[in-house]
Design a protein around this motif. Structure first.
Motif, PDB file in Angstrom:
ATOM      1  N   VAL A 166       0.832  -1.194   0.000  1.00 23.01           N
ATOM      2  CA  VAL A 166       0.000   0.000   0.000  1.00 23.01           C
ATOM      3  C   VAL A 166       0.877   1.259   0.000  1.00 23.01           C
ATOM      4  O   VAL A 166       0.580   2.246  -0.661  1.00 23.01           O
ATOM      5  N   ALA A 167       2.005   1.191   0.728  1.00 22.04           N
ATOM      6  CA  ALA A 167       2.876   2.361   0.856  1.00 22.04           C
ATOM      7  C   ALA A 167       3.669   2.646  -0.426  1.00 22.04           C
ATOM      8  O   ALA A 167       4.185   3.750  -0.603  1.00 22.04           O
ATOM      9  N   THR A 168       3.778   1.672  -1.333  1.00 20.16           N
ATOM     10  CA  THR A 168       4.479   1.941  -2.596  1.00 20.16           C
ATOM     11  C   THR A 168       3.494   2.340  -3.697  1.00 20.16           C
ATOM     12  O   THR A 168       3.896   2.545  -4.841  1.00 20.16           O
ATOM     13  N   ASN A 169       2.232   2.465  -3.342  1.00 25.35           N
ATOM     14  CA  ASN A 169       1.204   2.963  -4.267  1.00 25.35           C
ATOM     15  C   ASN A 169       1.308   4.502  -4.298  1.00 25.35           C
ATOM     16  O   ASN A 169       1.040   5.176  -3.307  1.00 25.35           O
ATOM     17  N   LEU A 170       1.729   5.031  -5.433  1.00 22.29           N
ATOM     18  CA  LEU A 170       2.051   6.467  -5.481  1.00 22.29           C
ATOM     19  C   LEU A 170       0.831   7.365  -5.262  1.00 22.29           C
ATOM     20  O   LEU A 170       0.952   8.459  -4.718  1.00 22.29           O
ATOM     21  N   GLU A 171      -0.336   6.890  -5.670  1.00 22.15           N
ATOM     22  CA  GLU A 171      -1.544   7.693  -5.423  1.00 22.15           C
ATOM     23  C   GLU A 171      -1.899   7.711  -3.940  1.00 22.15           C
ATOM     24  O   GLU A 171      -2.392   8.707  -3.421  1.00 22.15           O
ATOM     25  N   VAL A 172      -1.639   6.591  -3.267  1.00 23.59           N
ATOM     26  CA  VAL A 172      -1.847   6.544  -1.817  1.00 23.59           C
ATOM     27  C   VAL A 172      -0.880   7.519  -1.146  1.00 23.59           C
ATOM     28  O   VAL A 172      -1.261   8.289  -0.258  1.00 23.59           O
ATOM     29  N   ARG A 173       0.364   7.519  -1.602  1.00 27.77           N
ATOM     30  CA  ARG A 173       1.349   8.422  -1.009  1.00 27.77           C
ATOM     31  C   ARG A 173       0.929   9.884  -1.170  1.00 27.77           C
ATOM     32  O   ARG A 173       1.073  10.691  -0.262  1.00 27.77           O
ATOM     33  N   ALA A 174       0.415  10.225  -2.339  1.00 28.35           N
ATOM     34  CA  ALA A 174      -0.012  11.608  -2.579  1.00 28.35           C
ATOM     35  C   ALA A 174      -1.139  11.992  -1.618  1.00 28.35           C
ATOM     36  O   ALA A 174      -1.133  13.082  -1.034  1.00 28.35           O
ATOM     37  N   GLU A 175      -2.079  11.090  -1.421  1.00 32.64           N
ATOM     38  CA  GLU A 175      -3.218  11.375  -0.544  1.00 32.64           C
ATOM     39  C   GLU A 175      -2.758  11.487   0.917  1.00 32.64           C
ATOM     40  O   GLU A 175      -3.151  12.419   1.631  1.00 32.64           O
ATOM     41  N   LEU A 176      -1.900  10.558   1.361  1.00 30.51           N
ATOM     42  CA  LEU A 176      -1.461  10.606   2.760  1.00 30.51           C
ATOM     43  C   LEU A 176      -0.541  11.801   3.006  1.00 30.51           C
ATOM     44  O   LEU A 176      -0.573  12.409   4.071  1.00 30.51           O
ATOM     45  N   LYS A 177       0.255  12.155   2.017  1.00 30.09           N
ATOM     46  CA  LYS A 177       1.088  13.359   2.144  1.00 30.09           C
ATOM     47  C   LYS A 177       0.203  14.584   2.392  1.00 30.09           C
ATOM     48  O   LYS A 177       0.500  15.420   3.257  1.00 30.09           O
ATOM     49  N   ARG A 178      -0.873  14.670   1.641  1.00 31.08           N
ATOM     50  CA  ARG A 178      -1.804  15.785   1.795  1.00 31.08           C
ATOM     51  C   ARG A 178      -2.384  15.805   3.224  1.00 31.08           C
ATOM     52  O   ARG A 178      -2.384  16.843   3.882  1.00 31.08           O
ATOM     53  N   LEU A 179      -2.822  14.665   3.704  1.00 30.83           N
ATOM     54  CA  LEU A 179      -3.375  14.587   5.064  1.00 30.83           C
ATOM     55  C   LEU A 179      -2.312  14.924   6.108  1.00 30.83           C
ATOM     56  O   LEU A 179      -2.581  15.636   7.081  1.00 30.83           O
ATOM     57  N   GLN A 180      -1.096  14.420   5.902  1.00 29.63           N
ATOM     58  CA  GLN A 180      -0.022  14.672   6.873  1.00 29.63           C
ATOM     59  C   GLN A 180       0.313  16.155   6.934  1.00 29.63           C
ATOM     60  O   GLN A 180       0.511  16.720   8.015  1.00 29.63           O
ATOM     61  N   ARG A 181       0.374  16.786   5.774  1.00 27.18           N
ATOM     62  CA  ARG A 181       0.664  18.232   5.765  1.00 27.18           C
ATOM     63  C   ARG A 181      -0.434  19.020   6.465  1.00 27.18           C
ATOM     64  O   ARG A 181      -0.160  20.001   7.163  1.00 27.18           O
ATOM     65  N   GLU A 182      -1.671  18.563   6.295  1.00 28.94           N
ATOM     66  CA  GLU A 182      -2.804  19.214   6.948  1.00 28.94           C
ATOM     67  C   GLU A 182      -2.654  19.136   8.468  1.00 28.94           C
ATOM     68  O   GLU A 182      -2.843  20.122   9.180  1.00 28.94           O
ATOM     69  N   ILE A 183      -2.309  17.940   8.963  1.00 24.34           N
ATOM     70  CA  ILE A 183      -2.168  17.736  10.409  1.00 24.34           C
ATOM     71  C   ILE A 183      -0.987  18.570  10.941  1.00 24.34           C
ATOM     72  O   ILE A 183      -1.092  19.226  11.973  1.00 24.34           O
ATOM     73  N   ILE A 184       0.113  18.565  10.213  1.00 22.51           N
ATOM     74  CA  ILE A 184       1.292  19.323  10.648  1.00 22.51           C
ATOM     75  C   ILE A 184       0.973  20.821  10.670  1.00 22.51           C
ATOM     76  O   ILE A 184       1.284  21.523  11.628  1.00 22.51           O
ATOM     77  N   GLU A 185       0.312  21.282   9.634  1.00 25.32           N
ATOM     78  CA  GLU A 185      -0.027  22.702   9.538  1.00 25.32           C
ATOM     79  C   GLU A 185      -0.980  23.095  10.663  1.00 25.32           C
ATOM     80  O   GLU A 185      -0.828  24.132  11.296  1.00 25.32           O
ATOM     81  N   HIS A 186      -1.927  22.226  10.950  1.00 26.53           N
ATOM     82  CA  HIS A 186      -2.893  22.491  12.013  1.00 26.53           C
ATOM     83  C   HIS A 186      -2.197  22.600  13.370  1.00 26.53           C
ATOM     84  O   HIS A 186      -2.553  23.443  14.200  1.00 26.53           O
ATOM     85  N   SER A 187      -1.191  21.755  13.604  1.00 26.89           N
ATOM     86  CA  SER A 187      -0.495  21.751  14.894  1.00 26.89           C
ATOM     87  C   SER A 187       0.498  22.893  15.024  1.00 26.89           C
ATOM     88  O   SER A 187       0.702  23.421  16.110  1.00 26.89           O
ATOM     89  N   ALA A 188       1.123  23.262  13.925  1.00 22.63           N
ATOM     90  CA  ALA A 188       2.187  24.263  13.994  1.00 22.63           C
ATOM     91  C   ALA A 188       1.690  25.661  13.651  1.00 22.63           C
ATOM     92  O   ALA A 188       2.204  26.655  14.150  1.00 22.63           O
ATOM     93  N   GLY A 189       0.699  25.723  12.808  1.00 29.13           N
ATOM     94  CA  GLY A 189       0.250  27.020  12.327  1.00 29.13           C
ATOM     95  C   GLY A 189      -0.815  27.636  13.201  1.00 29.13           C
ATOM     96  O   GLY A 189      -1.393  26.983  14.048  1.00 29.13           O
ATOM     97  N   ARG A 190      -1.044  28.880  13.002  1.00 27.59           N
ATOM     98  CA  ARG A 190      -2.057  29.570  13.788  1.00 27.59           C
ATOM     99  C   ARG A 190      -2.501  30.772  12.968  1.00 27.59           C
ATOM    100  O   ARG A 190      -1.690  31.489  12.404  1.00 27.59           O
ATOM    101  N   ALA A 191      -3.792  30.995  12.926  1.00 26.43           N
ATOM    102  CA  ALA A 191      -4.275  32.164  12.202  1.00 26.43           C
ATOM    103  C   ALA A 191      -3.772  33.413  12.917  1.00 26.43           C
ATOM    104  O   ALA A 191      -3.706  33.429  14.143  1.00 26.43           O
ATOM    105  N   PRO A 192      -3.402  34.466  12.168  1.00 28.84           N
ATOM    106  CA  PRO A 192      -2.871  35.673  12.792  1.00 28.84           C
ATOM    107  C   PRO A 192      -3.823  36.207  13.855  1.00 28.84           C
ATOM    108  O   PRO A 192      -5.032  36.229  13.641  1.00 28.84           O
ATOM    109  N   GLY A 193      -3.281  36.588  14.994  1.00 24.35           N
ATOM    110  CA  GLY A 193      -4.099  37.228  16.023  1.00 24.35           C
ATOM    111  C   GLY A 193      -4.785  36.276  16.974  1.00 24.35           C
ATOM    112  O   GLY A 193      -5.388  36.705  17.945  1.00 24.35           O
TER     113      GLY A 193
END
Ligand code: C5P
Length: 236
Positions: free
Chosen positions: A101-128
């Motif tokens: 499953v992990a060598t399926n490139l479309e799966v990787r693209a989808e999980l990368k998107r989800l991972q970036r979302e989670i990372i951004e949510h934890s690290a980022g913050r809307a101004p103010g």
């Protein structure tokens, strides 16, 4: 006002999960085990009745996967379709096929998107917006391609490595309670074959530019943790 992002990659048995989770606990950060997401995708594909060799069908299933990653380092959990699969995804039968499953490139693209979302949510913050009391700010994310693909712009990027012999012995001990010739042989598929398959799609055996290598071959858990913590502290 952004939180810190720590990216840690490494092969199986390098100690990255133990170290990453502890780092998150001690620094008050969220913790993301991306390997657990590939395991969840494997579990979900199986539950959806999809043939794991059917690249298109697996990709389609994973794009519809109702996955929740609980990133509290005190009790990280994986919930899929309302089922807590935290323990189920560690089973040997699933581990043996996760690389399909992990060598399926479309799966990787989808999980990368989800991972970036989670990372951004934890690290980022809307101004103010203010930080709530006790809120975790920042994240430790670990896997095979976090330093290179998912978060190449992370504040700290570490590749945790160890000699193959050592990694085999650690995993044998973890799985069978002892590391002798038989248990090491029984662990070979999970460590050596899996790393070989996984490394066809990710580079985690050598450090990319700007990634700090920590070699835990001759270290115990405490020393490994101290070495990783030193890299993080130095980067601050
Ligand atoms: O780290 P863990 O053994 O739980 O990872 C399970 C599998 O997930 C790996 O064997 C690999 O196939 C996949 N993986 C990946 N990319 C990541 C993390 C894990 O392909 N960033």
């Amino acid at each position: 006002d952004r939180g810190i992002v720590v990216a840690i990659d490494g092969p199986s048995g390098s100690g990255k999960s133990t170290v990453s989770r502890r780092l998150a606990r001690e620094l008050g950060l969220a913790y993301l085990d991306t390997g657990a997401m590939y395991r969840a995708a494997t579990w979900w594909s199986g539950r959806s009745g999809v043939d794991l060799d059917d690249v298109e069908a697996v990709a389609e299933a994973v794009r519809a996967m109702p996955l929740t990653m609980v990133t509290d380092p005190d009790e990280p959990r994986v919930v899929c379709d309302g089922v807590d699969i935290t323990d189920a995804i560690r089973e040997a039968e699933l581990t043996a096929v996760v690389s399909k499953v992990a060598t399926n490139l479309e799966v990787r693209a989808e999980l990368k998107r989800l991972q970036r979302e989670i990372i951004e949510h934890s690290a980022g913050r809307a101004p103010g917006t203010a930080r709530e009391p006790g809120e975790l700010r920042g994240i430790v994310a670990e896997g095979r391609d976090i330093t290179t693909v998912v978060a190449p712009d992370a504040d700290v990027r570490i590749l945790l490595v160890a000699d193959e012999r050592e990694r085999l012995a650690r995993r044998a001990k973890e799985r069978h309670g002892t590391a002798d010739a038989d248990t090491i042989e029984a662990t070979r598929d999970e460590v050596v074959r899996r790393d070989a398959d996984d490394s066809t799609v990710s580079t985690f055996l050598t450090a990319a530019d700007g990634v700090v290598t920590v070699d835990s071959s001759s270290f115990g858990v405490e020393e490994t943790f101290a070495a990783v913590l030193a890299v993080v502290t130095e980067a601050q």
